[in-house]
Design an enzyme around this catalytic site. Structure first.
Site, mmCIF file in Angstrom:
data_model
loop_
_atom_site.group_PDB
_atom_site.id
_atom_site.type_symbol
_atom_site.label_atom_id
_atom_site.label_comp_id
_atom_site.label_asym_id
_atom_site.label_seq_id
_atom_site.Cartn_x
_atom_site.Cartn_y
_atom_site.Cartn_z
ATOM 1 N N ASP A 8 -15.631 30.149 5.945
ATOM 2 C CA ASP A 8 -16.182 28.740 5.207
ATOM 3 C C ASP A 8 -15.009 27.959 5.598
ATOM 4 O O ASP A 8 -13.830 28.184 5.603
ATOM 5 C CB ASP A 8 -16.478 28.849 3.922
ATOM 6 N N ASP A 10 -14.779 24.224 3.904
ATOM 7 C CA ASP A 10 -14.194 23.341 2.689
ATOM 8 C C ASP A 10 -13.962 24.370 1.518
ATOM 9 O O ASP A 10 -14.702 24.996 1.088
ATOM 10 C CB ASP A 10 -15.431 22.430 2.376
ATOM 11 N N GLY A 45 -19.902 24.410 -1.926
ATOM 12 C CA GLY A 45 -20.704 25.323 -0.991
ATOM 13 C C GLY A 45 -22.118 25.009 -0.745
ATOM 14 O O GLY A 45 -22.884 25.398 0.446
ATOM 15 N N ILE A 46 -22.783 24.247 -1.516
ATOM 16 C CA ILE A 46 -24.243 23.887 -1.319
ATOM 17 C C ILE A 46 -24.494 22.555 -0.604
ATOM 18 O O ILE A 46 -23.558 21.712 -0.421
ATOM 19 C CB ILE A 46 -25.060 23.804 -2.901
ATOM 20 N N ARG A 48 -25.529 18.992 0.959
ATOM 21 C CA ARG A 48 -25.408 17.674 0.513
ATOM 22 C C ARG A 48 -26.624 17.125 -0.390
ATOM 23 O O ARG A 48 -26.457 16.803 -1.353
ATOM 24 C CB ARG A 48 -25.447 16.568 1.758
ATOM 25 N N SER A 113 -21.550 22.016 5.994
ATOM 26 C CA SER A 113 -21.150 20.536 6.280
ATOM 27 C C SER A 113 -21.494 20.170 7.499
ATOM 28 O O SER A 113 -21.175 20.712 8.474
ATOM 29 C CB SER A 113 -19.602 20.482 6.025
ATOM 30 N N ASN A 115 -20.179 17.451 8.724
ATOM 31 C CA ASN A 115 -19.001 16.934 9.176
ATOM 32 C C ASN A 115 -17.778 17.937 9.565
ATOM 33 O O ASN A 115 -16.638 17.674 9.825
ATOM 34 C CB ASN A 115 -18.107 16.333 8.006
ATOM 35 N N ASP A 167 -15.232 30.442 -0.711
ATOM 36 C CA ASP A 167 -14.500 29.910 -2.142
ATOM 37 C C ASP A 167 -15.942 29.628 -2.950
ATOM 38 O O ASP A 167 -15.562 29.360 -4.233
ATOM 39 C CB ASP A 167 -13.817 28.672 -2.013
HETATM 40 C C1 BG6 Z 1 -19.816 22.168 2.077
HETATM 41 C C2 BG6 Z 1 -19.262 21.729 0.695
HETATM 42 O O1 BG6 Z 1 -18.945 22.797 2.840
HETATM 43 O O2 BG6 Z 1 -20.796 21.230 2.738
HETATM 44 C C3 BG6 Z 1 -20.315 20.971 0.040
HETATM 45 O O3 BG6 Z 1 -18.748 22.868 0.161
HETATM 46 C C4 BG6 Z 1 -20.794 19.878 0.431
HETATM 47 O O4 BG6 Z 1 -19.442 20.503 -1.128
HETATM 48 C C5 BG6 Z 1 -21.407 20.546 2.018
HETATM 49 O O5 BG6 Z 1 -21.830 19.240 -0.174
HETATM 50 C C6 BG6 Z 1 -22.271 19.568 2.812
HETATM 51 O O6 BG6 Z 1 -21.271 18.655 3.564
HETATM 52 P P1 BG6 Z 1 -21.585 17.658 4.181
HETATM 53 O O7 BG6 Z 1 -20.281 16.990 4.845
HETATM 54 O O8 BG6 Z 1 -22.597 17.574 5.133
HETATM 55 O O9 BG6 Z 1 -22.102 16.479 3.213
HETATM 56 MG MG MG Z 2 -16.475 26.303 0.630
#
Ligand code: BG6
Ligand code: MG
Length: 218
Positions: A8, A10, A45-46, A48, A113, A115, A167
């Site tokens: 993972d 983040d 982890g969930i 957006r 994510s 990103n 995490d």
């Molecule tokens: C996860 C994070 O990796 O990605 C979450 O733990 C986040 O907190 C999720 O909401 C989505 O990320 P993004 O960058 O697409 O908004």
């Molecule tokens: Mg994470």
């Protein structure tokens, strides 16, 4: 034997979890919604969208307002991560990535994510990973197993031979649902369902991890 490790991103390789929190809080403050660190734990982890739903609870917003808030939160987040450098890798991360590579273990990123690609590049680890599964890869977010199954497929490693390092409770659940080994980073209340629970990656070696996994009760 484990032939693939899925990290993972983040909260595991880097502390972007804090930036996600700050970006959500800015949005919540602007909307006059109460939101604090305690409430943020549930968002680890969930996706957006799922995060926003938990923040707004049963407050009524139209779909276009929701879309606008999702875009706004992401703008805040992207601004915050613009200055990430390899120094933002968490302790132990680069040592473990290097060791796994030397041992011929396949490495993937498995992050919800959208990103993730950018963060991986800024952290300077793009050359260390064989595959990236991110917020664009599958439909069903964690705790569904889809993202990790997709990552394993990209690596060409069967799920049973993959280890996930996470995490978030949702991530551990996803890993177990995928039939993979799971290492949880953080408090037991959060990641206690994992085969092995550690405080962080600091000082973690592949040999040590394998020894702990072999002792884990399945
Ligand atoms: C996860 C994070 O990796 O990605 C979450 O733990 C986040 O907190 C999720 O909401 C989505 O990320 P993004 O960058 O697409 O908004
Ligand atoms: Mg994470």
């Amino acid at each position: 034997p484990i032939h693939g490790v899925i990290f993972d991103l983040d909260g595991v390789l880097t502390d972007t979890a804090e930036y996600h929190y700050l970006a959500w809080r800015k949005l919540a403050d602007e909307e006059g919604i109460e939101f604090n660190r305690g409430a943020n734990e549930a968002l680890r982890g969930i996706s957006r969208r799922a995060s926003l739903m938990l923040i707004i609870k049963n407050k009524k917003y139209s779909e276009s307002q929701i879309q606008a808030m999702l875009a706004r939160k992401n703008r805040y987040y992207v601004e915050m991560i613009a200055n990430i450098t390899p120094k933002d890798l968490l302790p132990g991360a680069i040592a473990l990535l290097d060791e796994l590579r030397q041992q011929g273990i396949k490495i993937a990123i498995g992050s919800a994510s959208k990103n993730a690609q950018m963060v991986v590049e800024r952290l300077g680890i793009a050359d260390q990973v064989d595959a990236i599964a991110d917020g664009y890869s599958v439909q069903q977010p964690k705790p569904a197993p889809d993202l990790f199954l997709y990552a394993a497929e990209q690596l060409g490693v069967p799920p049973k031979q993959c280890l996930v390092i996470e995490d978030a409770a949702a991530g551990i659940e996803a890993a177990l649902a995928a039939g993979m080994w799971a290492v949880g980073l953080g408090p037991c209340e959060r990641v206690g369902a994992a085969h092995v629970v550690l405080p962080s990656l600091a000082g973690v070696t592949w040999a040590g991890l394998q020894a702990q996994l072999s002792k884990a009760v399945v």
